[in-house]
Design a protein around this motif. Sequence first.
Motif, short mmCIF file in Angstrom:
data_model
loop_
_atom_site.label_atom_id
_atom_site.label_comp_id
_atom_site.label_asym_id
_atom_site.label_seq_id
_atom_site.Cartn_x
_atom_site.Cartn_y
_atom_site.Cartn_z
N HIS A 118 26.23 48.91 54.53
CA HIS A 118 27.29 47.97 54.11
C HIS A 118 27.66 47.01 55.24
CE1 HIS A 118 29.66 51.01 56.19
NE2 HIS A 118 30.70 50.18 56.17
N GLU A 129 25.00 44.34 55.32
CA GLU A 129 25.20 43.46 54.15
C GLU A 129 26.38 42.52 54.37
OE1 GLU A 129 23.42 45.75 50.24
OE2 GLU A 129 25.40 46.34 50.98
N LYS A 130 27.42 43.07 55.00
CA LYS A 130 28.61 42.26 55.26
C LYS A 130 28.28 41.13 56.23
CE LYS A 130 33.41 42.81 56.73
NZ LYS A 130 34.33 43.69 57.43
N ARG A 149 24.75 39.10 54.46
CA ARG A 149 24.85 38.78 53.01
C ARG A 149 23.45 38.62 52.39
NH1 ARG A 149 28.66 34.99 55.22
NH2 ARG A 149 27.90 33.30 53.92
#
Length: 294
Positions: free
Chosen positions: A59, A62-63, A66
């Motif tokens: 995560h 991904e943060k 993106r």
Amino acid sequence: MKGIILAGGSGTRLYPATLVISKQLLPIYDKPMIYYPLSTLMLAGITDILVICTPADLHLFEKLLRDGSQFGIHISYASQSTPRGIADAFIVGRDFVGSDDVALILGDNIFFGHGLRELMVSAKKNGTGASIFAYRVSDPDRYGVVEFDNTGRARSIEEKPQFPKSHFAVAGLYFYDNRVLNIAADLEPSARGEIEITDVNMQYLKKQALHVQVMGRGFTWFDIGTHEAYIEACKFVQILEQRQGLRICCPEEIAFEMQLISPEMLLAAAEAASRSQYGLYLRDLYNIKTGVNK
Ligand code: DAU
């Protein structure tokens, strides 16, 4: 050609700095470590990239990155449940690679040097087989080591040999044809329990399909495996950027130069990072390139 950034692993050699955060998210001077391998793949013209990391860090990556559209590329993610070895990238990434060729870069490797882009573009064009890079180091026993014959062809590669046959380390940037998927799938774990990238390269060598290009002294390569290497890389980036007033491995700049993003997208990136020096740099770039003063 697809690209994979391998950014998992336990990072134990950098404990306690990496106890709660992935090594590849630590800053190298002014930007997260993963920006450097990401920029390298972008410079090679690779725009479809898979980031492989631990399930716990997914995560965060991904943060940070993106879907990649802010850099004009496509980034997807996969997790590696345990650090089974570098060659596991081709097992985890099998569906992502599909029927394409693939470049793999280690998430803790930094490359810099005039002509890097051309070197990678020529590796990409090699067609069938594998292209890897050798770099002279003072401590070869920490790496995969290539031995050359007297015509300059690779004769052997050994992983972290006790008695290295040369000073040439295999750098963590590899270009493979699609056969790598099956080669990796068939590997047996080594004595240290990992499926080794060196064994993949040995398979290509046996097939006489391994191209080893030496990165000469005009290049800089860091493998951030120790606290010393970490601080050296930070200092290197700081010295270069302060001396030249240019940033290295800035994905937004590379995306703009490669016409992957529009001037408006560059400005949006500048605004998103506005108060930082990084944001000011992107804004200056926009102003210089468009002649508009924002
Ligand atoms: O940096 C170049 C060297 O990288 C090569 O010369 C060696 O042949 C190669 O084995 C590798 O050696 P390292 O000792 O540097 O590999 P390390 O275990 O540190 O892993 C490199 C990166 O890959 C690190 O960022 C963590 C990540 N990794 C590693 C393994 C084993 C994963 O994401 N998953 C894994 O299973």
